[in-house]
Design a protein around this motif. Sequence first.
Motif, PDB file in Angstrom:
ATOM      1  N   GLU A 471       0.848  -1.188   0.000  1.00 41.18           N
ATOM      2  CA  GLU A 471       0.000   0.000   0.000  1.00 41.18           C
ATOM      3  C   GLU A 471       0.884   1.240   0.000  1.00 41.18           C
ATOM      4  OE1 GLU A 471      -2.655   0.005   3.334  1.00 41.18           O
ATOM      5  OE2 GLU A 471      -3.098   2.147   3.158  1.00 41.18           O
ATOM      6  N   GLU A 472       0.518   2.222  -0.795  1.00 43.69           N
ATOM      7  CA  GLU A 472       1.283   3.472  -0.825  1.00 43.69           C
ATOM      8  C   GLU A 472       0.342   4.629  -0.534  1.00 43.69           C
ATOM      9  OE1 GLU A 472       2.863   3.607  -4.730  1.00 43.69           O
ATOM     10  OE2 GLU A 472       4.309   1.982  -4.376  1.00 43.69           O
ATOM     11  N   PRO A 473       0.849   5.655   0.160  1.00 38.28           N
ATOM     12  CA  PRO A 473      -0.019   6.813   0.415  1.00 38.28           C
ATOM     13  C   PRO A 473      -0.388   7.501  -0.896  1.00 38.28           C
ATOM     14  CG  PRO A 473       2.241   7.226   1.194  1.00 38.28           C
ATOM     15  CD  PRO A 473       2.215   5.829   0.682  1.00 38.28           C
ATOM     16  N   ALA A 474      -1.532   8.089  -0.932  1.00 37.64           N
ATOM     17  CA  ALA A 474      -1.978   8.807  -2.123  1.00 37.64           C
ATOM     18  C   ALA A 474      -2.632  10.109  -1.680  1.00 37.64           C
ATOM     19  CB  ALA A 474      -2.962   7.956  -2.923  1.00 37.64           C
ATOM     20  N   ASP A 475      -2.911  10.996  -2.629  1.00 32.13           N
ATOM     21  CA  ASP A 475      -3.532  12.268  -2.278  1.00 32.13           C
ATOM     22  C   ASP A 475      -4.836  12.044  -1.530  1.00 32.13           C
ATOM     23  OD1 ASP A 475      -1.499  13.607  -3.440  1.00 32.13           O
ATOM     24  OD2 ASP A 475      -2.575  14.112  -5.292  1.00 32.13           O
ATOM     25  N   ARG A 476      -5.640  11.144  -2.065  1.00 26.75           N
ATOM     26  CA  ARG A 476      -6.866  10.735  -1.361  1.00 26.75           C
ATOM     27  C   ARG A 476      -6.770   9.236  -1.192  1.00 26.75           C
ATOM     28  NH1 ARG A 476     -12.035  11.916  -4.593  1.00 26.75           N
ATOM     29  NH2 ARG A 476     -13.052  10.621  -3.007  1.00 26.75           N
ATOM     30  N   GLY A 477      -7.157   8.702  -0.050  1.00 24.85           N
ATOM     31  CA  GLY A 477      -7.130   7.254   0.173  1.00 24.85           C
ATOM     32  C   GLY A 477      -5.737   6.706   0.041  1.00 24.85           C
ATOM     33  N   SER A 478      -5.626   5.501  -0.504  1.00 25.97           N
ATOM     34  CA  SER A 478      -4.345   4.827  -0.668  1.00 25.97           C
ATOM     35  C   SER A 478      -4.263   4.244  -2.060  1.00 25.97           C
ATOM     36  CB  SER A 478      -4.197   3.690   0.353  1.00 25.97           C
ATOM     37  OG  SER A 478      -4.087   4.205   1.660  1.00 25.97           O
ATOM     38  N   ALA A 479      -3.004   3.947  -2.474  1.00 25.26           N
ATOM     39  CA  ALA A 479      -2.805   3.198  -3.711  1.00 25.26           C
ATOM     40  C   ALA A 479      -2.379   1.786  -3.316  1.00 25.26           C
ATOM     41  CB  ALA A 479      -1.733   3.864  -4.557  1.00 25.26           C
ATOM     42  N   TYR A 480      -3.128   0.819  -3.794  1.00 24.75           N
ATOM     43  CA  TYR A 480      -2.804  -0.583  -3.508  1.00 24.75           C
ATOM     44  C   TYR A 480      -2.171  -1.164  -4.769  1.00 24.75           C
ATOM     45  CZ  TYR A 480      -5.887   0.353   0.386  1.00 24.75           C
ATOM     46  OH  TYR A 480      -6.445   0.899   1.509  1.00 24.75           O
ATOM     47  N   VAL A 481      -0.953  -1.660  -4.631  1.00 24.34           N
ATOM     48  CA  VAL A 481      -0.191  -2.091  -5.797  1.00 24.34           C
ATOM     49  C   VAL A 481      -0.219  -3.611  -5.907  1.00 24.34           C
ATOM     50  CG1 VAL A 481       2.028  -1.952  -6.986  1.00 24.34           C
ATOM     51  CG2 VAL A 481       1.288  -0.090  -5.457  1.00 24.34           C
ATOM     52  N   VAL A 482      -0.596  -4.086  -7.105  1.00 21.34           N
ATOM     53  CA  VAL A 482      -0.717  -5.527  -7.344  1.00 21.34           C
ATOM     54  C   VAL A 482       0.118  -5.876  -8.580  1.00 21.34           C
ATOM     55  CG1 VAL A 482      -2.322  -7.385  -7.978  1.00 21.34           C
ATOM     56  CG2 VAL A 482      -3.016  -5.608  -6.338  1.00 21.34           C
ATOM     57  N   ARG A 483       0.926  -6.952  -8.455  1.00 16.70           N
ATOM     58  CA  ARG A 483       1.704  -7.400  -9.612  1.00 16.70           C
ATOM     59  C   ARG A 483       1.064  -8.674 -10.165  1.00 16.70           C
ATOM     60  NH1 ARG A 483       6.715  -7.102  -7.869  1.00 16.70           N
ATOM     61  NH2 ARG A 483       7.077  -5.188  -9.057  1.00 16.70           N
ATOM     62  N   ARG A 484       0.876  -8.662 -11.475  1.00 16.38           N
ATOM     63  CA  ARG A 484       0.326  -9.852 -12.113  1.00 16.38           C
ATOM     64  C   ARG A 484       1.432 -10.896 -12.256  1.00 16.38           C
ATOM     65  NH1 ARG A 484      -2.451 -10.683 -18.063  1.00 16.38           N
ATOM     66  NH2 ARG A 484      -2.846 -12.902 -17.759  1.00 16.38           N
ATOM     67  N   THR A 485       1.156 -12.089 -11.725  1.00 12.97           N
ATOM     68  CA  THR A 485       2.192 -13.122 -11.736  1.00 12.97           C
ATOM     69  C   THR A 485       1.869 -14.236 -12.714  1.00 12.97           C
ATOM     70  OG1 THR A 485       1.077 -14.204  -9.918  1.00 12.97           O
ATOM     71  CG2 THR A 485       2.907 -12.740  -9.361  1.00 12.97           C
ATOM     72  N   SER A 486       0.619 -14.284 -13.174  1.00 12.84           N
ATOM     73  CA  SER A 486       0.284 -15.375 -14.099  1.00 12.84           C
ATOM     74  C   SER A 486      -0.843 -14.925 -15.019  1.00 12.84           C
ATOM     75  CB  SER A 486      -0.148 -16.613 -13.329  1.00 12.84           C
ATOM     76  OG  SER A 486      -1.297 -16.332 -12.552  1.00 12.84           O
TER      77      SER A 486
END
Lengths: 486, 486
Positions: A471-486
């Motif tokens: 999770e990364e801070p964002a201007d509003r709410g948060s940014a949730y980062v997902v990496r596609r593995t398959s």
Amino acid sequence: MAYFDAASAAPLHPVGRQALLAALDDGWADPARLYREGRRARLLLDAAREAAAEAVECRPDELVFTPSGTRAVHVGIEGALAGRRRVGRHLIVSAVEHSSVLHAAEVHEALGGSVTEVGVDRTGAVTPDAFAGSLLPDTALACLQSANHEVGTVQPVAEVAEACRAAGVPLLVDAAQSLGWGPVAGDWSLLTASAHKWGGPSGVGLLVVRKGVRFAPRGPLDERESGRAAGFENIPAVVAAAASLRAVRAEAAEEAARLRELTERIRTRVPALVPDVEVTGDPERRLPGIVTFSCLYVDGETVLHELDGAGFSVSSGSSCTSSTLTPSHVLRAMGVLSEGNVRVSLPPGTPAEDVERFLTVLPGVVAGVREKLGAPVPAGGVRGAERGVEESGAPAVDAPAGGTPAGTSTVVDALVVDALGRRCPIPVIELARVIGDVPVGGTVRVLADDEAARLDIPAWCEMRGQEYVGEEPADRGSAYVVRRTS
Amino acid sequence: MAYFDAASAAPLHPVGRQALLAALDDGWADPARLYREGRRARLLLDAAREAAAEAVECRPDELVFTPSGTRAVHVGIEGALAGRRRVGRHLIVSAVEHSSVLHAAEVHEALGGSVTEVGVDRTGAVTPDAFAGSLLPDTALACLQSANHEVGTVQPVAEVAEACRAAGVPLLVDAAQSLGWGPVAGDWSLLTASAHKWGGPSGVGLLVVRKGVRFAPRGPLDERESGRAAGFENIPAVVAAAASLRAVRAEAAEEAARLRELTERIRTRVPALVPDVEVTGDPERRLPGIVTFSCLYVDGETVLHELDGAGFSVSSGSSCTSSTLTPSHVLRAMGVLSEGNVRVSLPPGTPAEDVERFLTVLPGVVAGVREKLGAPVPAGGVRGAERGVEESGAPAVDAPAGGTPAGTSTVVDALVVDALGRRCPIPVIELARVIGDVPVGGTVRVLADDEAARLDIPAWCEMRGQEYVGEEPADRGSAYVVRRTS
């Protein structure tokens, strides 16, 4: 109609009802008075106390009746903490306790005490070692439920009690969910319970304080209930509570086996009948009547509404039900999916046909909600499934939740899904819709300000075999980062 | 059998009983849930709140249900004090409040707050001027009952509320004894009551906090009842409480007139039927059903026991009843006799014949107790009366109370009665026995260590027209000095 929310409240047991009616005639007077109506009330109160103590396996003079289980917890925690004020002000609770315990812990912290919340594993259980490891020289009290009210997982109370005993720390056990099934094993020091959970009436809790446990009740008190529960005794309700407890105990062994088999049907068959479901809680060490599962791409309130319409009363730990805006603290502590959460808790006597009918109705209800929300249609692989929906053309603007429609934009190195202002399960649905556009090894950032996203995006990754980066801070709410593995 | 202790508890009104039974079927579920059982429970709770608010003459959102009247008082006082913490920590209570109010005041004082107890006159009423005079710049809260629970005296609530309002201080009214008879007049800020006093079930109290009153509830809370009464709502009992209140109110005007006439019979005829009796409380400004009197030379416990045997259930503020060793704080504050105290509180529906039978039985009961205790036989003048007994030869050693027999010795300037170790009413009986030996203008010293003597020896002097000189410290207990004036 099938009422499947016994963990919230059970209707009054017929034996309790009879006892209540009789005690309304004989138990309304003040038991402190010496005239005959008072003496009669006193006899009823004493007999109820003896019966309850027998069921708890404690001495009658260790048990008092309180106006609710919540009150028993509040008074028990405050009194035990005050009784050991000289030892210290450290309190231990598990992270999945009932809110009444956590509220008392918050008050303790606000007054300058310290609190350790012991985490749980994915089944919802504490580990005795972790619990024991949190015991400090200034620990005044530790609290552990006998079994969890949302997922049914039974806690290792006896082992934890042994560790507490070795450290000289009293253990308070909230037995609200289990006392109807049997006494709490182990060398605990305090115990609380709530009659309306076992088929007794509303308005009755139990507080047991073992002899030798230092206890100093707080606040204004009177001479009633050993100075531990002020106010006129509610004898008709207390009599009904004790009679109900005795009655449910007489049926407990047989009924436990029967309900366990019915909840096992739900545990095993729901994942087969409904795609993208996570069944939570310990599959073995669990209460007989409770089973909980969560469904991807579904909002809890709509599922509950649809199930209610189909004749089933269940509850949910989703954030999108009733007035709450945060997902259940229990599911959060377990790290499992909260969206589309359904708790089924069967009252004793539930006919097998009701459970079968539930299993027949549920798949259509979930599919209907998913369709309305424009959720990805499950199929084989992730790409196929998610693409399939995009091809079906259900646009994000069709989603019924408020706020602006989620937008998708591609930046240099990552796809961004803007789900700000959108309530669960929309952020997860949007994530699922775009994951097929992410190259394997690439990432997608989901911007969301709904609290549930913090729990449900990682849970989705776990269920989908994708990598949750963080999770990364964002201007509003948060940014949730997902990496596609398959 | 005649139950004459409605001020302690009244049996459940038939209308309340019916409502309770119906609500056991429809109101057992969690009203916070969205399924049909929950919605049904919520409807019942809302309707009960509206009915109760109508009876109180407040807005429904100003009223919450608590598990008892005691709890309503505790939460109400704590919350109001905390809400005005910045103004100050001064609390005003009348000296004759219910023990729940006085307990809350004790806790407040123990936590560093200050408390003023406003005294009462011999009828048990505060004077509005005295009450207003105790208002200080740092007064956070004032408490005044609507009517007294032991003697039935109605307090000048409207006048006191006006004074409080002018000073910007909220007034909490404990309406436990009067709410069944009607709403509390005046511009009060908080109100508490208890359902089992008006024929509702046990387990229900009311707490009303007027809009605009600063209120900050203390302790662990939850979302139920506006955050003012934690714990699962007891809806069947709440429904029964509201239904009972409506029912008793419908009968209130007629029944009040009827009971007032019955208690008036007791007020006027008991002093004529039983010698040496003091009827207490205001003869006019009083509750319809309560009448209290005290009998010289009698111990309360024995009177209660004898009346119980004769089929009458009454209570007593004497120190020699039940577990208490001190006389009622109400009688003490009023400065009236506490020995042989009998409170008759008639429940609605009491037949006139029961009262007549009581009036027939009472004289014999009191005379019998007096005879057993070797009390002076009343006759004309004091000398005659008291001498008469001495001549009858009933020796002090015949008195049934424990301890050493009282001894009498003459010192240079005064007679001394040694009643150390003797419980009430023995010290007063011994005083009465020797007063005839004291020359007019001379004094007698009664040595006593029973708390009741401090109240009852001055009260005896008042009733007998002798002069109470005062209390002096002694090696054990106190010496009470009485001068014979006639």
